[in-house]
Motif scaffolding. Structure first.
Motif, mmCIF file in Angstrom:
data_model
loop_
_atom_site.group_PDB
_atom_site.id
_atom_site.type_symbol
_atom_site.label_atom_id
_atom_site.label_comp_id
_atom_site.label_asym_id
_atom_site.label_seq_id
_atom_site.Cartn_x
_atom_site.Cartn_y
_atom_site.Cartn_z
ATOM 1 N N ARG A 166 0.825 -1.215 0.000
ATOM 2 C CA ARG A 166 0.000 0.000 0.000
ATOM 3 C C ARG A 166 0.860 1.267 0.000
ATOM 4 O O ARG A 166 0.543 2.256 -0.657
ATOM 5 C CB ARG A 166 -0.901 -0.019 1.229
ATOM 6 N N GLN A 167 1.955 1.222 0.759
ATOM 7 C CA GLN A 167 2.857 2.388 0.774
ATOM 8 C C GLN A 167 3.515 2.574 -0.596
ATOM 9 O O GLN A 167 3.666 3.696 -1.079
ATOM 10 C CB GLN A 167 3.931 2.207 1.853
ATOM 11 N N LEU A 269 -5.204 13.334 -4.033
ATOM 12 C CA LEU A 269 -4.293 13.356 -2.877
ATOM 13 C C LEU A 269 -5.020 13.298 -1.540
ATOM 14 O O LEU A 269 -4.538 12.650 -0.606
ATOM 15 C CB LEU A 269 -3.374 14.582 -2.947
ATOM 16 N N ARG A 270 -6.182 13.959 -1.455
ATOM 17 C CA ARG A 270 -6.940 13.877 -0.197
ATOM 18 C C ARG A 270 -7.321 12.428 0.095
ATOM 19 O O ARG A 270 -7.194 11.944 1.200
ATOM 20 C CB ARG A 270 -8.225 14.704 -0.298
ATOM 21 N N ARG A 271 -7.794 11.746 -0.956
ATOM 22 C CA ARG A 271 -8.223 10.349 -0.793
ATOM 23 C C ARG A 271 -7.037 9.480 -0.360
ATOM 24 O O ARG A 271 -7.134 8.668 0.561
ATOM 25 C CB ARG A 271 -8.806 9.861 -2.129
ATOM 26 N N LEU A 272 -5.912 9.708 -1.034
ATOM 27 C CA LEU A 272 -4.708 8.927 -0.732
ATOM 28 C C LEU A 272 -4.258 9.162 0.714
ATOM 29 O O LEU A 272 -3.923 8.216 1.447
ATOM 30 C CB LEU A 272 -3.610 9.352 -1.709
ATOM 31 N N ALA A 273 -4.257 10.425 1.121
ATOM 32 C CA ALA A 273 -3.839 10.763 2.492
ATOM 33 C C ALA A 273 -4.753 10.084 3.496
ATOM 34 O O ALA A 273 -4.306 9.547 4.525
ATOM 35 C CB ALA A 273 -3.853 12.282 2.683
ATOM 36 N N ALA A 277 -3.817 7.370 6.345
ATOM 37 C CA ALA A 277 -4.156 7.638 7.748
ATOM 38 C C ALA A 277 -4.867 6.420 8.331
ATOM 39 O O ALA A 277 -4.585 5.985 9.460
ATOM 40 C CB ALA A 277 -5.040 8.881 7.843
ATOM 41 N N GLU A 278 -5.766 5.869 7.520
ATOM 42 C CA GLU A 278 -6.531 4.695 7.959
ATOM 43 C C GLU A 278 -5.578 3.520 8.201
ATOM 44 O O GLU A 278 -5.658 2.838 9.223
ATOM 45 C CB GLU A 278 -7.524 4.363 6.856
ATOM 46 N N GLU A 279 -4.640 3.319 7.258
ATOM 47 C CA GLU A 279 -3.683 2.209 7.410
ATOM 48 C C GLU A 279 -2.832 2.405 8.665
ATOM 49 O O GLU A 279 -2.539 1.451 9.390
ATOM 50 C CB GLU A 279 -2.772 2.095 6.180
ATOM 51 N N ALA A 280 -2.460 3.672 8.919
ATOM 52 C CA ALA A 280 -1.622 3.949 10.090
ATOM 53 C C ALA A 280 -2.441 3.932 11.376
ATOM 54 O O ALA A 280 -1.884 3.904 12.481
ATOM 55 C CB ALA A 280 -0.948 5.312 9.918
ATOM 56 N N GLY A 281 -3.784 3.999 11.253
ATOM 57 C CA GLY A 281 -4.642 4.088 12.437
ATOM 58 C C GLY A 281 -4.426 5.411 13.165
ATOM 59 O O GLY A 281 -4.615 5.519 14.374
ATOM 60 N N TYR A 286 -3.739 14.026 8.705
ATOM 61 C CA TYR A 286 -4.811 14.233 7.734
ATOM 62 C C TYR A 286 -5.789 15.288 8.247
ATOM 63 O O TYR A 286 -6.184 16.202 7.518
ATOM 64 C CB TYR A 286 -5.532 12.900 7.473
ATOM 65 N N GLU A 287 -6.135 15.172 9.517
ATOM 66 C CA GLU A 287 -7.100 16.125 10.085
ATOM 67 C C GLU A 287 -6.532 17.536 10.180
ATOM 68 O O GLU A 287 -7.240 18.515 9.963
ATOM 69 C CB GLU A 287 -7.557 15.647 11.464
ATOM 70 N N ILE A 288 -5.237 17.632 10.465
ATOM 71 C CA ILE A 288 -4.609 18.967 10.485
ATOM 72 C C ILE A 288 -4.731 19.598 9.096
ATOM 73 O O ILE A 288 -5.106 20.769 8.952
ATOM 74 C CB ILE A 288 -3.128 18.890 10.937
ATOM 75 N N ALA A 289 -4.434 18.803 8.059
ATOM 76 C CA ALA A 289 -4.507 19.338 6.682
ATOM 77 C C ALA A 289 -5.934 19.749 6.340
ATOM 78 O O ALA A 289 -6.168 20.817 5.755
ATOM 79 C CB ALA A 289 -3.990 18.303 5.689
ATOM 80 N N GLU A 290 -6.891 18.912 6.736
ATOM 81 C CA GLU A 290 -8.299 19.226 6.457
ATOM 82 C C GLU A 290 -8.716 20.531 7.135
ATOM 83 O O GLU A 290 -9.337 21.392 6.529
ATOM 84 C CB GLU A 290 -9.167 18.091 7.006
ATOM 85 N N ARG A 291 -8.327 20.673 8.400
ATOM 86 C CA ARG A 291 -8.673 21.906 9.145
ATOM 87 C C ARG A 291 -7.978 23.113 8.537
ATOM 88 O O ARG A 291 -8.542 24.211 8.474
ATOM 89 C CB ARG A 291 -8.244 21.800 10.605
#
Ligand code: ACO
Length: 374
Positions: A166-167, A269-273, A277-281, A286-291
């Protein structure tokens, strides 16, 4: 003659490489939608497409991949050079210097577009080796030259020893997305240098020098530093308010072309990030970027400032475990495909690039002898 600061809106060449359809928020490489390429292609296939103008047949792709694999390790003097540079050197400077050194001791007398294309392939192939092995060298590790399917896997394996499928796929998508973007500053630099009939090693080292600047590719390092500094989603507003109050620009935001909405590449890129994030748990980055996106848009969209690729590239590279300062070489080793494509396209119909300027200084001043100048 018309003056356009920053060459905004000036057409410097005709091209069949990349269409940026701002109106419809779409980007096409050689006519193919990059969202489809990100989904179905690989970096190698996309690089072939950009450079040769069409998708390869299976046998052509195999031959291209084999050729890149055979060129991954740069000449020995370049490998040795890595051991001589100060450990504190910025990876992008090492990459620029190593690419420049690759051209030394070569017979560069054939300056045909075909010969330059071959040199371009050699540089593209070796960039993951140089970037990853610079990081290893400064950490006191041995040079690594792992077996790998392609650029993405090679880079991650050389850098970290191992990487999940995945990476590797995520890295590959990043390389596809970053590979080309029309007449940006570094592509223009590449074409400008190529137009003098200089060689491809010089073309690519000059393009790397351009990419390094924080207004261009260097923003993907600054965006990563910002995300680290912000630290958690709840601190976004304060960080942005303080930065703007201090008159700073927010890295990963703003673009000369995208003034009416975010960069179209962000859909991928948003989807990929998010997947990483999901894989890393761990959704923090991701949330910082979204905010950041939400809040910076609320403050600056009236000026036409929206997120650009570098914001989410920084998040993706964080999840992939890249040292922050390797974000920029990772960008360069992808964008080199676009630089080579543009330089070769331009050289097939070359005309020296030589713009002009409007002189606004004085004329007719009288020379004053040194001793009389006060
Ligand atoms: N944060 C805050 N304000 C910004 C930003 C930003 N990131 N970008 C532009 N502005 C402001 C400018 O200060 C200016 O404000 P003003 O009108 O009040 O003076 C206004 O928006 C217009 O800015 P320009 O400089 O005219 O925009 P330009 O198209 O020349 O700049 C650029 C584009 C250089 C990318 C700019 O947006 C920027 O500096 N961004 C931050 C660095 C960055 O992310 N670069 C990566 C770009 S993508 C790439 O190269 C891979």
């Amino acid at each position: 003659m018309q003056y356009s600061p920053g060459l905004e809106g000036i057409i410097v060449k005709e091209s069949k490489i990349c269409l940026i359809d701002v109106e419809n928020s779409k980007i096409y490489y050689r006519g193919y939608d990059i969202e489809e390429l990100a989904d179905k292609s690989t970096f190698e296939e996309t690089a072939y497409l950009l450079i040769y103008g069409q998708l390869p047949r299976a046998s052509e792709l195999d031959a291209f991949k084999e050729r890149l694999a055979s060129l991954r390790r740069p000449p020995e003097h370049v490998v040795k050079l890595l051991g001589l540079l100060p450990k504190s050197a910025e990876p992008i400077d090492v990459l620029r210097t190593a690419v420049s050194a690759m051209g030394m001791g070569r017979n560069l007398s054939d300056r045909s577009p075909e010969a330059e294309l071959e040199r371009g392939l050699e540089v593209i192939a070796s960039m993951p080796f140089i970037a990853a092995n610079w990081d290893r060298t400064r950490r006191g590790l041995e040079i690594a030259d792992p077996q790998a399917e392609g650029h993405a896997e090679y880079f991650l394996r050389a850098l970290k020893g191992d990487a999940s499928p995945r990476q590797i796929k995520a890295m590959d998508v990043m390389l596809i997305i970053y590979a080309e973007h029309g007449m940006n500053n570094s592509a223009f630099t590449a074409v400008t240098v190529a137009s003098t009939l200089s060689d491809m090693y010089s073309v690519i080292s000059a393009a790397i020098a351009s990419l390094k600047g924080p207004l261009h590719g260097g923003a993907n390092i600054d965006a990563a530093k910002m995300i680290e500094e912000v630290g958690e989603p709840g601190r976004v507003q304060r960080w942005v308010d303080e930065a703007l109050a201090a008159g700073k620009r927010i890295p990963g935001f703003g673009h000369r072309l995208y003034k009416r909405g975010p960069d179209p590449r962000l859909r991928v890129l948003r989807r990929l990030a998010r997947e990483l994030a999901e894989e890393a748990g761990d959704y923090k980055y991701y949330e910082i970027a979204e905010r950041l996106e939400e809040y910076v848009h609320s403050r600056l969209s009236h000026k036409g400032i929206y997120a650009n690729t570098d914001l989410y590239a920084a998040v993706i590279f964080k999840y992939l475990g890249l040292p922050t300062d390797l974000n920029l070489p990772a960008f360069a080793m992808s964008r080199a495909a676009g630089w080579v494509a543009h330089a070769v396209e331009y050289r097939r119909n070359n005309r020296l690039i030589r713009p002009t300027e409007r002189y606004i200084g004085p004329v007719g001043l009288r020379y004053i002898p040194l001793e009389a100048r006060g």
